[in-house]
Write a protein that holds these residues in place. Structure first.
Motif, short mmCIF file in Angstrom:
data_model
loop_
_atom_site.label_atom_id
_atom_site.label_comp_id
_atom_site.label_asym_id
_atom_site.label_seq_id
_atom_site.Cartn_x
_atom_site.Cartn_y
_atom_site.Cartn_z
N ASP A 172 37.41 34.23 40.60
CA ASP A 172 36.69 34.39 41.67
C ASP A 172 36.34 35.93 41.72
O ASP A 172 35.09 36.14 41.61
N LYS A 211 36.87 38.04 39.25
CA LYS A 211 36.04 38.53 38.12
C LYS A 211 34.53 38.11 38.04
O LYS A 211 33.74 38.97 37.65
N ASP A 212 34.23 37.05 38.57
CA ASP A 212 32.62 36.69 38.72
C ASP A 212 32.14 37.28 39.58
O ASP A 212 30.86 37.70 39.42
N GLU A 272 31.39 40.55 37.71
CA GLU A 272 30.01 40.24 36.98
C GLU A 272 28.77 40.52 37.69
O GLU A 272 27.90 40.94 37.41
N ARG A 300 30.51 35.93 49.00
CA ARG A 300 31.73 35.84 47.98
C ARG A 300 32.94 36.63 48.53
O ARG A 300 34.03 36.09 48.30
#
Length: 297
Positions: A75, A77-78, A81, A99
């Motif tokens: 999560d 890493k997302d 990005e 998030r």
């Protein structure tokens, strides 16, 4: 064999405990037969088996905890990005903050659970190896001391993973703060540019309004002079351009009073200008009295 497999799953190892005892370890459980040699030590054996079950359950929980930390890293890493591509979608910042909030709540929950596991493993007292032969063999085959030490180290590793995740989330929050400052700076630059354009437009409108007022005054003068010409028959009373009644009535006063006709023309101009000013003011007041309201459905 099938019945044993239903209980313990795939068999990992099997050991003889004492002269007639058997221990079978599997992926889903274990099966132990005391035998006659283990019957006198069943209380010690029960304690060892209970301790082994507690350690096994805690080991399973620790594995699931590691899995959850790996999902948390994915999560994060997302989110990284999404931060790298925040300018491609105006709604990304809202999603990123949501998030990050969820990741922070997850980290808080994981830290609390890890603290409970750490307290549990620290309060769990592992007895020394029994002196009796059968309990000692069972203690050695189940590797009680080794399992306890291994789980303790894994729980300490969990603390490092959770702290690393918390540091990553804090770094992402700082990046979001920097991005928000950049967006605010760009917004301020855009507002300043728009304000400059509005100021230039207002100045142009003021100049146009001034020129329009001047033209209105000149137009009113021309209209006033034209009205006098139509009334008197011409712009002058001299000669045949003027009307007979105008020469009869106005010429004596014009000849005797200096600049009378000029003052009459200026007075007509002033009267027309005042009338136009009052009319324009009335139109402006009527426009100001209009109230626009928008009702949202």
């Amino acid at each position: 064999e099938n019945e044993v497999k239903q209980v313990v799953g795939d068999t990992l190892a099997a050991f003889d405990i004492g002269s007639d005892g058997v221990l079978i370890l599997g992926t889903a459980g274990m099966l132990y037969s005391l035998g006659r040699s283990g019957a006198p030590h069943r209380l010690e054996i029960d304690r060892i088996l209970t301790l082994h079950l507690r350690l096994s359950a805690l080991s399973v929980f620790v594995r699931n905890f590691f899995t959850r930390t790996f999902a948390l890293d994915a999560d994060i890493k997302d989110i990284q990005e999404m931060i790298a591509q925040f300018d491609t979608d105006p709604t990304y910042m809202i999603k990123i903050r949501t998030r990050l909030t969820q990741a922070g709540e997850t980290i808080t929950s994981l830290e609390e659970v890890r603290g409970y596991m750490h307290e549990m493993i620290m309060e769990l007292r592992v007895p020394i190896c029994p002196e009796s032969i059968v309990p000692a063999m069972l203690y050695d085959r189940l590797r009680i001391a080794h399992s306890h030490a291994t789980i303790k180290l894994r729980i300490e590793d969990l603390q490092k993973n959770v702290q690393a995740a918390a540091s990553s989330v804090e770094g992402l929050r700082k990046q979001c703060a920097v991005i928000s400052e950049k967006q605010l700076f760009k917004f301020q630059e855009t507002m300043q540019s728009a304000n400059k354009n509005l100021v230039s437009v207002f100045r142009s409108n003021e100049k146009a309004g001034t020129a329009q007022n001047v033209m209105e005054v000149i137009t009113m003068g021309t209209l006033a002079f034209a009205i006098l010409d139509r009334v008197t028959g011409g712009w002058s009373m001299i000669g045949e351009e003027g009307s007979s009644w105008g020469r009869a009535v106005l010429m004596p006063m014009i000849e005797t009073v200096p600049m009378l006709w000029f003052c009459v023309n200026m007075g007509a101009w002033l009267a027309m200008g005042m009338a136009l000013y009052r009319y324009m003011q009335r139109l402006g007041d009527m426009a100001d009295d209009v109230l626009l309201m928008q009702l949202k459905p």
